[in-house]
Design an enzyme around this catalytic site. Structure first.
Site, mmCIF file in Angstrom:
data_model
loop_
_atom_site.group_PDB
_atom_site.id
_atom_site.type_symbol
_atom_site.label_atom_id
_atom_site.label_comp_id
_atom_site.label_asym_id
_atom_site.label_seq_id
_atom_site.Cartn_x
_atom_site.Cartn_y
_atom_site.Cartn_z
ATOM 1 N N ALA A 37 39.389 37.314 46.746
ATOM 2 C CA ALA A 37 38.364 37.456 45.544
ATOM 3 C C ALA A 37 37.825 35.863 45.205
ATOM 4 O O ALA A 37 38.470 34.893 45.328
ATOM 5 C CB ALA A 37 39.018 37.746 44.455
ATOM 6 N N ARG A 62 40.750 43.674 52.454
ATOM 7 C CA ARG A 62 40.536 45.021 53.333
ATOM 8 C C ARG A 62 40.396 44.634 54.983
ATOM 9 O O ARG A 62 40.656 45.398 55.775
ATOM 10 C CB ARG A 62 39.498 45.946 52.881
ATOM 11 C CG ARG A 62 39.827 46.411 51.338
ATOM 12 C CD ARG A 62 38.378 46.770 50.793
ATOM 13 N NE ARG A 62 37.616 45.548 50.501
ATOM 14 C CZ ARG A 62 36.320 46.021 50.235
ATOM 15 N NH1 ARG A 62 35.627 47.082 49.840
ATOM 16 N NH2 ARG A 62 35.345 44.720 49.985
ATOM 17 N N LEU A 102 40.648 42.267 41.763
ATOM 18 C CA LEU A 102 40.123 43.489 42.365
ATOM 19 C C LEU A 102 38.712 43.806 41.223
ATOM 20 O O LEU A 102 38.909 43.400 40.230
ATOM 21 C CB LEU A 102 40.815 44.580 42.748
ATOM 22 C CG LEU A 102 42.018 44.246 43.835
ATOM 23 C CD1 LEU A 102 42.725 45.754 43.882
ATOM 24 C CD2 LEU A 102 41.346 43.946 45.113
ATOM 25 N N LYS A 125 40.187 40.249 33.878
ATOM 26 C CA LYS A 125 39.815 41.028 32.688
ATOM 27 C C LYS A 125 38.542 41.547 33.255
ATOM 28 O O LYS A 125 38.056 41.057 34.148
ATOM 29 C CB LYS A 125 39.381 40.054 31.641
ATOM 30 C CG LYS A 125 38.957 38.578 32.009
ATOM 31 C CD LYS A 125 37.595 38.568 32.906
ATOM 32 C CE LYS A 125 36.585 39.046 32.359
ATOM 33 N NZ LYS A 125 35.133 39.080 33.359
ATOM 34 N N ASP A 207 31.671 42.861 31.913
ATOM 35 C CA ASP A 207 31.881 41.567 32.211
ATOM 36 C C ASP A 207 32.203 40.468 31.137
ATOM 37 O O ASP A 207 32.928 39.672 31.278
ATOM 38 C CB ASP A 207 30.782 41.255 33.108
ATOM 39 C CG ASP A 207 31.318 40.131 33.964
ATOM 40 O OD1 ASP A 207 32.570 40.108 34.781
ATOM 41 O OD2 ASP A 207 30.448 39.130 34.072
HETATM 42 N N1 LIG Z 1 38.612 35.149 34.305
HETATM 43 C C1 LIG Z 1 37.703 34.885 34.914
HETATM 44 O O1 LIG Z 1 37.021 33.683 34.631
HETATM 45 C C2 LIG Z 1 36.878 35.736 35.797
HETATM 46 C C3 LIG Z 1 37.287 36.782 36.094
HETATM 47 N N2 LIG Z 1 36.629 37.777 37.015
HETATM 48 C C4 LIG Z 1 37.287 39.044 37.476
HETATM 49 O O2 LIG Z 1 37.901 39.088 38.521
HETATM 50 C C5 LIG Z 1 37.722 40.233 39.196
HETATM 51 C C6 LIG Z 1 37.159 39.827 40.524
HETATM 52 O O3 LIG Z 1 35.944 39.346 40.369
HETATM 53 P P1 LIG Z 1 35.182 38.504 41.523
HETATM 54 O O4 LIG Z 1 36.408 37.488 42.076
HETATM 55 O O5 LIG Z 1 34.207 37.868 41.076
HETATM 56 O O6 LIG Z 1 34.829 39.539 42.638
HETATM 57 P P2 LIG Z 1 34.773 39.482 44.106
HETATM 58 O O7 LIG Z 1 33.296 40.206 44.282
HETATM 59 O O8 LIG Z 1 34.853 38.330 44.701
HETATM 60 O O9 LIG Z 1 35.840 40.861 44.389
HETATM 61 C C7 LIG Z 1 37.029 40.788 44.364
HETATM 62 C C8 LIG Z 1 37.764 41.414 45.337
HETATM 63 O O10 LIG Z 1 37.412 43.007 45.451
HETATM 64 C C9 LIG Z 1 37.619 43.551 46.449
HETATM 65 N N3 LIG Z 1 37.218 44.885 46.731
HETATM 66 C C10 LIG Z 1 38.049 45.983 46.944
HETATM 67 N N4 LIG Z 1 37.293 46.989 46.873
HETATM 68 C C11 LIG Z 1 35.926 46.651 46.679
HETATM 69 C C12 LIG Z 1 34.727 47.135 46.862
HETATM 70 N N5 LIG Z 1 35.003 48.588 46.979
HETATM 71 N N6 LIG Z 1 33.697 46.557 46.631
HETATM 72 C C13 LIG Z 1 33.746 45.149 46.573
HETATM 73 N N7 LIG Z 1 34.795 44.644 46.394
HETATM 74 C C14 LIG Z 1 36.137 45.262 46.566
HETATM 75 C C15 LIG Z 1 37.480 42.568 47.641
HETATM 76 O O11 LIG Z 1 38.515 42.357 48.462
HETATM 77 P P3 LIG Z 1 38.599 42.274 49.918
HETATM 78 O O12 LIG Z 1 39.039 40.652 50.034
HETATM 79 O O13 LIG Z 1 40.033 42.970 50.138
HETATM 80 O O14 LIG Z 1 37.609 42.741 50.668
HETATM 81 C C16 LIG Z 1 37.137 41.243 46.917
HETATM 82 O O15 LIG Z 1 37.583 40.273 47.382
HETATM 83 C C17 LIG Z 1 36.775 41.287 38.297
HETATM 84 O O16 LIG Z 1 37.573 42.155 37.434
HETATM 85 C C18 LIG Z 1 36.058 40.151 37.439
HETATM 86 O O17 LIG Z 1 35.885 40.668 35.957
HETATM 87 C C19 LIG Z 1 35.511 37.416 37.792
HETATM 88 C C20 LIG Z 1 35.010 36.360 37.724
HETATM 89 C C21 LIG Z 1 35.684 35.190 36.687
HETATM 90 O O1 LIG Z 2 34.795 34.017 32.698
HETATM 91 C C1 LIG Z 2 33.685 34.669 33.380
HETATM 92 O O2 LIG Z 2 32.501 34.234 33.639
HETATM 93 C C2 LIG Z 2 31.397 34.658 34.475
HETATM 94 C C3 LIG Z 2 31.731 36.163 34.339
HETATM 95 O O3 LIG Z 2 31.024 37.057 35.322
HETATM 96 C C4 LIG Z 2 33.168 36.629 34.875
HETATM 97 O O4 LIG Z 2 33.591 37.827 35.281
HETATM 98 C C5 LIG Z 2 33.878 36.025 33.673
HETATM 99 O O5 LIG Z 2 35.444 36.433 33.617
#
Ligand SMILES: NC(=O)C1=CN([C@@H]2O[C@H](COP(=O)(O)OP(=O)(O)OC[C@H]3O[C@@H](n4cnc5c(N)ncnc54)[C@H](OP(=O)(O)O)[C@@H]3O)[C@@H](O)[C@H]2O)C=CC1
Ligand SMILES: O=C1OC[C@@H](O)[C@H](O)[C@H]1O
Length: 399
Positions: A37, A62, A102, A125, A207
């Site tokens: 991710a 995957r 994920l 989240k 988000d």
């Molecule tokens: N706490 C924070 O600050 C943040 C939290 N988030 C949260 O984290 C999670 C992931 O976000 P982010 O890292 O930006 O996402 P990504 O686009 O990097 O996706 C995360 C992973 O999802 C997997 N995946 C599994 N199935 C699917 C599918 N059908 N289509 C696309 N991807 C798939 C991929 O895994 P594979 O490698 O196996 O292909 C990919 O590595 C979300 O829930 C988001 O809300 C995001 C950003 C900031």
């Molecule tokens: O912390 C964040 O900032 C950017 C958003 O897109 C992400 O999912 C969120 O968790």
């Protein structure tokens, strides 16, 4: 000038933290990451380097090639890939805790599977697509005696706790209104980003809304990472849950995906709160790019608090408190007895997670009830807007 040097030093160290040595009398917690991710390097991999009791041991993707490349880049020992990769990682007996990064629509299935396998879970989240799924995950965690934490990272940083403490001190009187914003300029996310995918649990409210709610009740965050965060901030700072939704306006990306949501709420004690989330703010006059906006504004009976950048406060932030015609600016990079100025929200979060798993008292925590309520509010806003909740998972856990 000193503040510029401070900023450079904090940013440099937060990306390249000093490596901690393992403690002689404590076995480190071994994490497995589900998905190669984008968020994992910031949210777990870098923070774990400076934590003496946390190791990112494995990653599953995957595609095995993708997992291998990711593992090499981030110094991760173990790799799982292919159609069974996620489950194989979960079943690895070496692993103590799963980081579920994920897409939102897969949070429920893979958290349930991880908990069933006896692993603690740090869950990105928003917790899942629905409050009902969120409740079921926490119920399973409780039954199994495992730690489950929704990664509402901003809540672990001293800034959020300091703002909350100012409000609770009574210095400014009761909260009258809050405004929390989370907005990012267009182009920040690619067209195929998971946030624009309804099936995967996309939408600005999913988000950004939660954070804004929880964090921004007392403050007005001016960002478009609004809904998930904004809802969380609203509830946290106001110390109460909305009693009604006064209005919801959105701009659509696709028929089911809100690119932008603005919602107004009534809370107990005549508090009114506004959240603003936008995944893609268009340039002004089609020319001038928008800025990130992660701010909050809390108006109270005898004054106000303006918080700049509650979301990434390690880089810079300000807490401006105004009362009786006088203003002061506070900074809160560390607690008196915890942290370093370069610790990110994620590093503070990891500290709490490890302490909880080790049976020690974390400096703060996000409760099961808090996570469930956030999802209830998100769903209620989506219901009022007519867009409806994101799809329920079709995963059915075994009896
Ligand atoms: N706490 C924070 O600050 C943040 C939290 N988030 C949260 O984290 C999670 C992931 O976000 P982010 O890292 O930006 O996402 P990504 O686009 O990097 O996706 C995360 C992973 O999802 C997997 N995946 C599994 N199935 C699917 C599918 N059908 N289509 C696309 N991807 C798939 C991929 O895994 P594979 O490698 O196996 O292909 C990919 O590595 C979300 O829930 C988001 O809300 C995001 C950003 C900031
Ligand atoms: O912390 C964040 O900032 C950017 C958003 O897109 C992400 O999912 C969120 O968790």
């Amino acid at each position: 000038m000193a503040s510029v040097f401070g900023l450079i030093s904090r940013v440099r160290k937060s990306f390249n933290p000093p490596e901690a040595k393992p403690l002689p009398d404590s076995k480190p917690l071994k994490f497995g990451v589900l998905g190669a991710a984008a968020i994992a390097p910031s949210a777990l991999i870098a923070p774990a380097k400076s934590h003496p009791e946390a190791v990112v041991y494995a990653v599953a993707a995957r595609s095995k090639d993708r997992a291998t490349t990711y593992a090499r880049k981030h110094g991760i020992e173990m790799v799982f890939g292919g159609p069974n990769g996620y489950q194989e990682l979960i079943d690895d007996p070496e692993i103590d805790a799963i980081y579920n990064a994920l897409p939102n629509g897969l949070h429920y299935e893979w958290t349930m599977k991880a908990l069933a396998a006896g692993k603690h879970v740090l869950l990105e989240k928003p917790a899942s697509n629905t409050a009902e799924e969120t409740r079921k995950m926490f119920e399973l965690a409780e039954t199994k005696g495992l730690v489950l934490l929704e990664a509402t990272h901003y809540r672990f940083h001293p800034v959020a706790l300091r703002v909350k403490a100012i409000i609770e001190s009574g210095e400014l009187g009761a909260v009258k209104s809050t405004s929390t914003t989370m907005t990012v300029p267009s182009g920040t996310m690619k067209a195929d980003d998971i946030r624009f995918n309804y099936g995967l649990g996309g939408g600005a409210l999913m988000d950004m809304g939660r954070m804004i709610f929880t964090q921004m009740q007392p403050c007005t965050l001016m960002n478009n990472l609004l809904s998930d965060y904004t809802i969380n901030a609203m509830r946290y700072f106001a110390g109460a849950d909305p009693t009604s939704i006064l209005s919801v306006e959105h701009e659509l990306r696709t028929p089911q995906i809100d690119r932008k949501t603005v919602a107004k709420f009534a809370l107990p004690g005549s508090i009114t709160s506004t959240i603003v989330c936008d995944l893609s703010v268009p340039p002004t006059f089609k020319l001038i790019p928008a800025m990130l906006n992660f701010n909050a504004h809390i108006e109270c009976e005898r004054g106000e608090i303006k918080v700049t950048n509650y979301l990434i406060p390690t880089q810079y932030h300000s807490i401006t408190v105004t009362a009786g015609g006088k203003s002061r600016v506070e900074k809160a990079y560390t607690f008196p007895d915890l942290g370093e100025p370069w610790w990110t929200t994620y590093r503070y979060q990891l500290e709490a997670f490890v302490n909880k798993v080790k049976g020690r008292k974390p400096h703060t925590w996000i409760s099961k009830e808090d996570s469930i309520k956030n999802m209830e509010v998100i769903e209620s806003v989506y219901a009022k807007s007519g867009l409806g909740s994101r799809p329920k998972s079709d995963y059915v856990p075994p009896n």
